[in-house]
Design an enzyme around this catalytic site. Structure first.
Site, PDB file in Angstrom:
ATOM      1  N   SER A 248       0.850  -1.196   0.000  1.00 26.82           N
ATOM      2  CA  SER A 248       0.000   0.000   0.000  1.00 26.82           C
ATOM      3  C   SER A 248       0.886   1.245   0.000  1.00 26.82           C
ATOM      4  O   SER A 248       2.111   1.139   0.022  1.00 26.82           O
ATOM      5  CB  SER A 248      -0.924  -0.019   1.214  1.00 26.82           C
ATOM      6  N   SER A 249       0.281   2.400  -0.017  1.00 27.20           N
ATOM      7  CA  SER A 249       0.986   3.692   0.008  1.00 27.20           C
ATOM      8  C   SER A 249       1.890   3.913  -1.201  1.00 27.20           C
ATOM      9  O   SER A 249       2.914   4.582  -1.094  1.00 27.20           O
ATOM     10  CB  SER A 249       1.822   3.853   1.278  1.00 27.20           C
TER      11      SER A 249
ATOM     12  N   GLU B 288     -10.455   5.230  -8.508  1.00 29.70           N
ATOM     13  CA  GLU B 288      -9.353   4.632  -7.755  1.00 29.70           C
ATOM     14  C   GLU B 288      -9.932   3.625  -6.762  1.00 29.70           C
ATOM     15  O   GLU B 288     -10.830   3.956  -5.991  1.00 29.70           O
ATOM     16  CB  GLU B 288      -8.608   5.755  -7.002  1.00 29.70           C
TER      17      GLU B 288
ATOM     18  N   CYS C  98     -10.228  26.688  12.714  1.00 31.91           N
ATOM     19  CA  CYS C  98     -11.289  25.927  13.378  1.00 31.91           C
ATOM     20  C   CYS C  98     -11.035  25.840  14.882  1.00 31.91           C
ATOM     21  O   CYS C  98     -11.162  26.857  15.548  1.00 31.91           O
ATOM     22  CB  CYS C  98     -11.483  24.572  12.713  1.00 31.91           C
ATOM     23  N   LEU C  99     -10.614  24.694  15.421  1.00 36.70           N
ATOM     24  CA  LEU C  99     -10.308  24.676  16.860  1.00 36.70           C
ATOM     25  C   LEU C  99      -9.235  25.726  17.169  1.00 36.70           C
ATOM     26  O   LEU C  99      -9.242  26.328  18.251  1.00 36.70           O
ATOM     27  CB  LEU C  99      -9.829  23.281  17.297  1.00 36.70           C
ATOM     28  N   GLY C 100      -8.319  25.962  16.228  1.00 33.95           N
ATOM     29  CA  GLY C 100      -7.277  26.981  16.410  1.00 33.95           C
ATOM     30  C   GLY C 100      -7.888  28.362  16.597  1.00 33.95           C
ATOM     31  O   GLY C 100      -7.435  29.157  17.426  1.00 33.95           O
TER      32      GLY C 100
ATOM     33  N   GLY D 178       0.826   5.434  -3.829  1.00 34.13           N
ATOM     34  CA  GLY D 178       0.412   6.715  -4.420  1.00 34.13           C
ATOM     35  C   GLY D 178      -0.549   6.575  -5.581  1.00 34.13           C
ATOM     36  O   GLY D 178      -0.394   7.269  -6.584  1.00 34.13           O
ATOM     37  N   LYS D 179      -1.547   5.699  -5.427  1.00 35.43           N
ATOM     38  CA  LYS D 179      -2.582   5.609  -6.484  1.00 35.43           C
ATOM     39  C   LYS D 179      -3.281   6.948  -6.647  1.00 35.43           C
ATOM     40  O   LYS D 179      -3.622   7.339  -7.755  1.00 35.43           O
ATOM     41  CB  LYS D 179      -3.640   4.562  -6.098  1.00 35.43           C
TER      42      LYS D 179
ATOM     43  N   GLU E 101      -8.057  25.644   4.091  1.00 33.86           N
ATOM     44  CA  GLU E 101      -7.109  24.724   3.436  1.00 33.86           C
ATOM     45  C   GLU E 101      -7.791  23.786   2.438  1.00 33.86           C
ATOM     46  O   GLU E 101      -7.142  23.271   1.535  1.00 33.86           O
ATOM     47  CB  GLU E 101      -6.323  23.912   4.481  1.00 33.86           C
TER      48      GLU E 101
ATOM     49  N   LYS F 288      10.552  -7.008 -20.219  1.00 35.92           N
ATOM     50  CA  LYS F 288      10.330  -8.288 -19.545  1.00 35.92           C
ATOM     51  C   LYS F 288       9.008  -8.252 -18.766  1.00 35.92           C
ATOM     52  O   LYS F 288       8.193  -9.174 -18.854  1.00 35.92           O
ATOM     53  CB  LYS F 288      11.508  -8.555 -18.597  1.00 35.92           C
TER      54      LYS F 288
ATOM     55  N   HIS G  88     -12.414  26.043   7.325  1.00 33.30           N
ATOM     56  CA  HIS G  88     -11.127  25.456   6.937  1.00 33.30           C
ATOM     57  C   HIS G  88     -10.734  25.949   5.543  1.00 33.30           C
ATOM     58  O   HIS G  88     -11.116  25.330   4.543  1.00 33.30           O
ATOM     59  CB  HIS G  88     -11.237  23.925   6.876  1.00 33.30           C
TER      60      HIS G  88
HETATM   61  N1  GLN Z   1     -13.724  20.568  17.998  1.00 28.03           N
HETATM   62  C1  GLN Z   1     -14.160  21.798  17.429  1.00 28.03           C
HETATM   63  C2  GLN Z   1     -15.642  21.787  17.066  1.00 28.03           C
HETATM   64  O1  GLN Z   1     -16.221  20.757  16.868  1.00 28.03           O
HETATM   65  C3  GLN Z   1     -13.295  22.184  16.234  1.00 28.03           C
HETATM   66  C4  GLN Z   1     -13.347  21.202  15.113  1.00 28.03           C
HETATM   67  C5  GLN Z   1     -12.231  21.402  14.116  1.00 28.03           C
HETATM   68  O2  GLN Z   1     -11.183  21.958  14.433  1.00 28.03           O
HETATM   69  N2  GLN Z   1     -12.397  20.872  12.929  1.00 28.03           N
HETATM   70  O3  GLN Z   1     -16.246  22.821  16.943  1.00 28.03           O
END
Ligand code: GLN
Length: 543
Positions: free
Chosen positions: A16-17, A144, A384-386, A19-20, A512, A226, A510
């Protein structure tokens, strides 16, 4: 004239891994650059309905699609490589297949019949494979198949591929990804594992059309001939995929190996000419020339596992590359960060990310990092949690609410600055019940966030249950932390920032998940620019 959709199946063998996901993404990238409409889907052979309930240690990051599906992290690769959004239909697990079949059985759809793996489960798999093709939106659907040939779990999927291959004929093909290990003692590349893996596939009735051979060393033309001979593939259809310094070079390598030409030839697809790789090559060129570093710290609790923060890492990497910098990313374990070592661990950084997450573990370290970064005016990005931690730290240390918390961490806190949304209070099922997917957000003009995006109206993806508590909004704003982004319908606070700081922004969403190679997320590019500027200021002060 309607053109038939072509179905490309990507299977994996030996280990596994390999990279499919990267090979599928690279092929999609090339076909899109040639002017075709392409989508990629991932079939995961586990019983979970989706990976949303999986611990990141088990399966890496949980990616979220625009329509709120908690998905395998490979969908992140698909989007980053193709710049095209995926949806719930792009990720199907064994659990989803069984759930759907069992629901049909209970409804009486199969009345009188014994419900079996073949044909009922395989038919359901086939229906899901064709679902995206049937929309008429795609020339190619790349599917995949997760896992490795020989796994018990993937058997029904491979049986469905066998049947589809038979039904679709030259409108389909199978690419099998294998590994050609180099044995140092013998100074030789070994082709036997590939031969065995192809035999395994053949036993299941599937003849691969193309082999992609992962290798650390160049495979000689003779060895490739081959392999082709032993495995029943055309001599030029044993394509090597040699290790490269960055996954983003893989499309280029695959094009050099004619993978895209092969796919067009074997599916009788008329060529539209060479792929237009201009913007992609410009990104790679910047990457090749990015020497000066920008040092970013990521404070989180899953730092032992790179894949846990995959989309954040890639977003930072894209942003740094566009700013001609080499990303020097340091993972800082939030459980090990405290007031005594904060100086040592945080002062070398040009910018700090406070990671998303769940639960109490490691939370105190995030508060330590946030206090240190706020007081030292380091560019800081809470996700988010950050972001929630940013709010809690500010409440504790600036508003003087020493016991402020999220009710996730302390349900009886006297100052629930982060609290469960009303509609979440009655929910008891864990799977798929968070606030998920894309929501609109209105930004305050002139805020750091609005300036970064160049607009006051954005849409970003969410995955959380808890929210900023509106009751405290005024106190925060008076003290200096502004709520600069809110949902236009619910007025939920989505973005906070401290104006006057170099760059101190927290997003409940998020960003990202929307950052791709050709379209990096503006908040990441803005954060990286601030970090570079801060680095230059530090360097100037030293000299
Ligand atoms: N635990 C937090 C919440 O549910 C933040 C979730 C997260 O960081 N994706 O609100």
């Amino acid at each position: 004239m309607t053109v038939d959709t072509k179905y490309i199946f990507v299977t994996g063998g030996v280990v596994s891994s390999l990279g499919k996901g990267i090979i599928s993404s690279s092929l999609a990238n090339l076909l899109i650059a040639r002017g075709y409409r392409v989508t990629i889907q991932k079939f995961d052979p586990y019983i979970n309905i989706d990976p949303g309930t999986l611990n990141p240690y088990e399966h890496g990051e949980c990616y979220v699609t625009v329509d709120g599906h908690e998905a395998d992290l490979d969908l992140g690769h698909y989007e980053r490589f193709t710049n095209i959004q995926t949806t719930r239909a792009n990720n199907v697990t064994t659990g989803r297949i069984y759930q759907s079949v069992i629901d049909k059985e209970r409804r009486g759809d199969y009345l009188g019949k014994t419900v079996q793996i073949v044909p009922h489960i395989t038919d359901e798999i086939k229906r899901n494979v064709k679902q995206l093709g049937k929309t008429g939106n795609f020339d190619f659907v790349i599917t995949e198949i997760g896992g490795v040939v020989g796994d018990i779990e993937s058997l029904p999927f491979l049986e469905a591929v066998r049947q589809l291959r038979w039904e679709l004929g030259r409108n389909s093909l199978v690419i099998h990804l294998t590994y050609v290990p180099y044995i140092a003692a013998a100074k030789e590349l070994k082709t036997k594992p590939t031969q065995h893996s192809v035999k395994k596939l053949q036993e299941l009735g599937i003849q691969p059309d193309i082999l992609v051979l992962r290798t650390e060393r160049d495979i000689t033309p003779e060895a490739r001939r081959k392999i082709a001979l032993f495995c029943n593939v055309a001599p030029d259809a044993a394509v090597q995929s040699i290790d490269v310094p960055t996954i983003y070079q893989v499309p280029i390598k695959m094009h050099e190996q004619h993978l895209d030409d092969l796919v067009l030839r074997l599916t009788d697809t008329p060529s539209k000419g060479e792929p237009h790789m201009g913007p992609w090559l410009r990104f790679l060129d910047k990457l090749a020339h990015a020497e000066k570093p920008v040092t970013i710290g990521l404070v989180g609790k899953y730092v032992e596992l790179q894949d846990a923060y995959k989309s954040i890492n890639e977003s930072l990497f894209q942003a740094a590359t566009y700013d001609d910098r080499r990303l020097d990313l340091r993972f800082i374990h939030s459980e090990k960060l405290n007031d005594a070592n904060a100086d040592e661990l945080l002062s070398p950084l040009d910018g700090v990310i406070i990671a998303p997450g769940f639960g109490q573990r490691g939370i105190e370290g995030k508060f330590v990092a946030l206090k240190w970064c706020r007081e030292h005016d380091v560019p800081t990005f809470g996700i988010c949690l950050g972001m929630q931690c940013m709010v809690i730290e500010y409440a504790r240390n600036v508003l003087g609410l020493a016991e402020a918390n999220s009710t996730e961490m302390n349900p009886t806190t006297p100052h629930n600055v982060i609290d469960l949304m009303e509609e979440q209070k009655s929910i008891s099922n864990m799977g798929g019940t968070m606030r998920l997917g894309a929501y609109d957000c209105e930004l305050t003009p002139d805020s750091i966030a609005a300036k970064a995006y160049g607009t006051t109206h954005v849409s970003e993806r969410h995955r959380h249950r808890f929210e900023f508590n509106e009751d405290y909004r005024e106190r925060f704003e008076q003290a200096g932390m502004k709520c600069v982004g809110e949902n236009p319908a619910t007025h939920l606070v989505e973005v906070v920032e401290i104006p006057g700081k170099r760059w101190f922004v927290g997003t409940q969403y998020h960003p990202e998940y929307t950052s791709t190679v050709l379209n990096p997320n503006p908040l990441f590019t803005s954060f990286i620019s601030a970090a570079i500027k801060y680095r230059e200021e530090k360097e100037a002060a030293k000299s």
